[in-house]
Design a protein around this motif. Structure first.
Motif, PDB file in Angstrom:
ATOM      1  N   THR A 129      -1.111  -5.285  -0.660  1.00  0.00           N
ATOM      2  CA  THR A 129      -2.427  -5.090  -1.359  1.00  0.00           C
ATOM      3  C   THR A 129      -2.945  -5.916  -2.342  1.00  0.00           C
ATOM      4  O   THR A 129      -4.072  -6.496  -2.323  1.00  0.00           O
ATOM      5  CB  THR A 129      -2.542  -3.598  -1.498  1.00  0.00           C
ATOM      6  OG1 THR A 129      -1.488  -3.418  -2.599  1.00  0.00           O
ATOM      7  CG2 THR A 129      -2.652  -2.652  -0.942  1.00  0.00           C
ATOM      8  N   ALA A 136       0.907  -1.283   0.095  1.00  0.00           N
ATOM      9  CA  ALA A 136      -0.144  -0.076  -0.174  1.00  0.00           C
ATOM     10  C   ALA A 136       0.823   1.285  -0.127  1.00  0.00           C
ATOM     11  O   ALA A 136       0.538   2.299  -0.614  1.00  0.00           O
ATOM     12  CB  ALA A 136      -1.018   0.079   1.240  1.00  0.00           C
ATOM     13  N   ASP A 137       2.133   1.155   0.648  1.00  0.00           N
ATOM     14  CA  ASP A 137       2.846   2.214   0.767  1.00  0.00           C
ATOM     15  C   ASP A 137       4.267   1.655   0.771  1.00  0.00           C
ATOM     16  O   ASP A 137       4.732   1.299   1.834  1.00  0.00           O
ATOM     17  CB  ASP A 137       2.557   3.043   2.324  1.00  0.00           C
ATOM     18  CG  ASP A 137       3.821   4.254   2.304  1.00  0.00           C
ATOM     19  OD1 ASP A 137       4.676   4.508   1.390  1.00  0.00           O
ATOM     20  OD2 ASP A 137       3.704   5.024   3.422  1.00  0.00           O
ATOM     21  N   PRO A 138       4.755   1.913  -0.491  1.00  0.00           N
ATOM     22  CA  PRO A 138       6.429   1.317  -0.577  1.00  0.00           C
ATOM     23  C   PRO A 138       7.152   1.830   0.480  1.00  0.00           C
ATOM     24  O   PRO A 138       8.256   1.317   0.545  1.00  0.00           O
ATOM     25  CB  PRO A 138       6.494   1.613  -1.978  1.00  0.00           C
ATOM     26  CG  PRO A 138       5.269   1.483  -2.754  1.00  0.00           C
ATOM     27  CD  PRO A 138       4.569   2.130  -1.668  1.00  0.00           C
ATOM     28  N   ALA A 139       7.175   3.116   0.827  1.00  0.00           N
ATOM     29  CA  ALA A 139       7.986   3.744   1.822  1.00  0.00           C
ATOM     30  C   ALA A 139       7.612   3.513   3.351  1.00  0.00           C
ATOM     31  O   ALA A 139       8.532   3.888   4.015  1.00  0.00           O
ATOM     32  CB  ALA A 139       7.700   5.365   1.642  1.00  0.00           C
ATOM     33  N   ALA A 140       6.793   2.817   3.566  1.00  0.00           N
ATOM     34  CA  ALA A 140       6.487   2.234   4.892  1.00  0.00           C
ATOM     35  C   ALA A 140       7.653   1.394   5.593  1.00  0.00           C
ATOM     36  O   ALA A 140       8.283   0.777   4.613  1.00  0.00           O
ATOM     37  CB  ALA A 140       5.063   1.590   4.986  1.00  0.00           C
TER      38      ALA A 140
END
Length: 280
Positions: free
Chosen positions: A35, A23-27
């Motif tokens: 996802t 969902a957020d590659p930077a997380a």
């Protein structure tokens, strides 16, 4: 990939690039949410001081996403700190692309792959939370006779867990005819509802199920605590060892990071239980 020490494709030797999307590659890895999954992979987290055993970690997400960080990586880090070689499964979802059986087929193959790798040593357990807890319990249940499992490269390896840890999982109350919520609508997509209808582990336990630690919240508004009672009763009827803890007040998805509530003590209770059953 998500700070794993090893990353293995599950069914073949296809490249792992593009196997799943976040969902957020930077997380951070501890907060990752998957996802979509094109190809399942197994992420390995090695212990500093191995205890000779391994754990497969199955995170939740309602079978439509995967809480790979909070209920995967964080759990694996806790387990590797105890000496287990921990593995987080990024499994496929039940949908039109992958079919009804995809999550269970991926989980059973993950058990075979871990045992074939030699990392399991003297035992292989499973920790599953939320929908991952349902999937974990399915590993101690009969595989549907009418389903045809994919061919495995490790067909001689056992898929039965040596111990189970199941947390806040929808064991059978999502199945038609067994819901707690009156007139509960079917869960989309249709493959997900069909999976819940067919896989009701409390009613389909294998003979001699493994020792199991069960942890729920009594006021869970998402997964009724009746799921815990059903599973615990099924293990009792099978003559198996099962320890049940129900905390009065806790949010669904409490995982390992719910501070200042009594439920935050459950990992310590689980560690004590693992020692008691001789798995730590």
């Amino acid at each position: 990939m998500l700070s794993a020490d090893t990353v293995w494709p599950l069914w073949d030797d296809a490249p792992i690039e593009g196997a799943f999307a976040l969902a957020d590659p930077a997380a951070t890895p501890e907060a990752a949410v998957v996802t979509t999954v094109a190809r399942p992979v197994l992420l390995g987290y090695a212990p500093t001081r191995p205890n000779g055993r391994a754990m497969l970690v199955l995170g939740g997400g309602g079978y439509t996403q995967l809480m790979a960080g909070r209920e995967g990586v964080q759990v694996a880090q806790w387990l590797s700190g105890l000496g287990y070689h921990a593995f987080v499964l990024i499994h496929r979802f039940p949908n039109a692309e992958h079919g009804v059986a995809a999550p269970l087929d991926d989980a059973t193959e993950a058990m075979r792959v871990i045992r074939a790798s030699g990392r399991a040593g003297s035992g292989l357990g499973v920790v599953g939370l939320s929908s991952g807890g349902h999937l974990a319990a399915c590993l101690a249940a009969e595989y549907p006779a009418e389903w045809t499992p994919p061919a495995s490269r490790h067909a001689g390896q056992a898929t039965r867990p040596d111990v189970l840890v199941v947390g806040y999982a929808p064991i059978s109350t999502n199945a038609r005819g067994r819901t707690i919520v009156a007139d509960k609508p079917s869960l989309p997509p249709i493959e997900k509802q069909a999976m819940y209808d067919r896989l009701q582990p409390d009613a389909q336990l294998i003979a001699g199920p493994p020792p199991t630690f069960i942890i729920y919240a009594g006021n869970d508004a998402v997964v009724p605590v009746e799921n815990a009672r059903r599973l615990h009763a099924a293990f009792g009827a099978a003559g198996a060892s099962a320890e049940l803890h129900v905390f009065t007040d806790a949010p669904h998805g409490f995982a390992l990071d719910t501070p200042d509530l009594p439920v935050s003590l459950w990992p310590r209770l689980c560690e004590a239980w693992l020692r008691q059953v001789g798995f730590l």
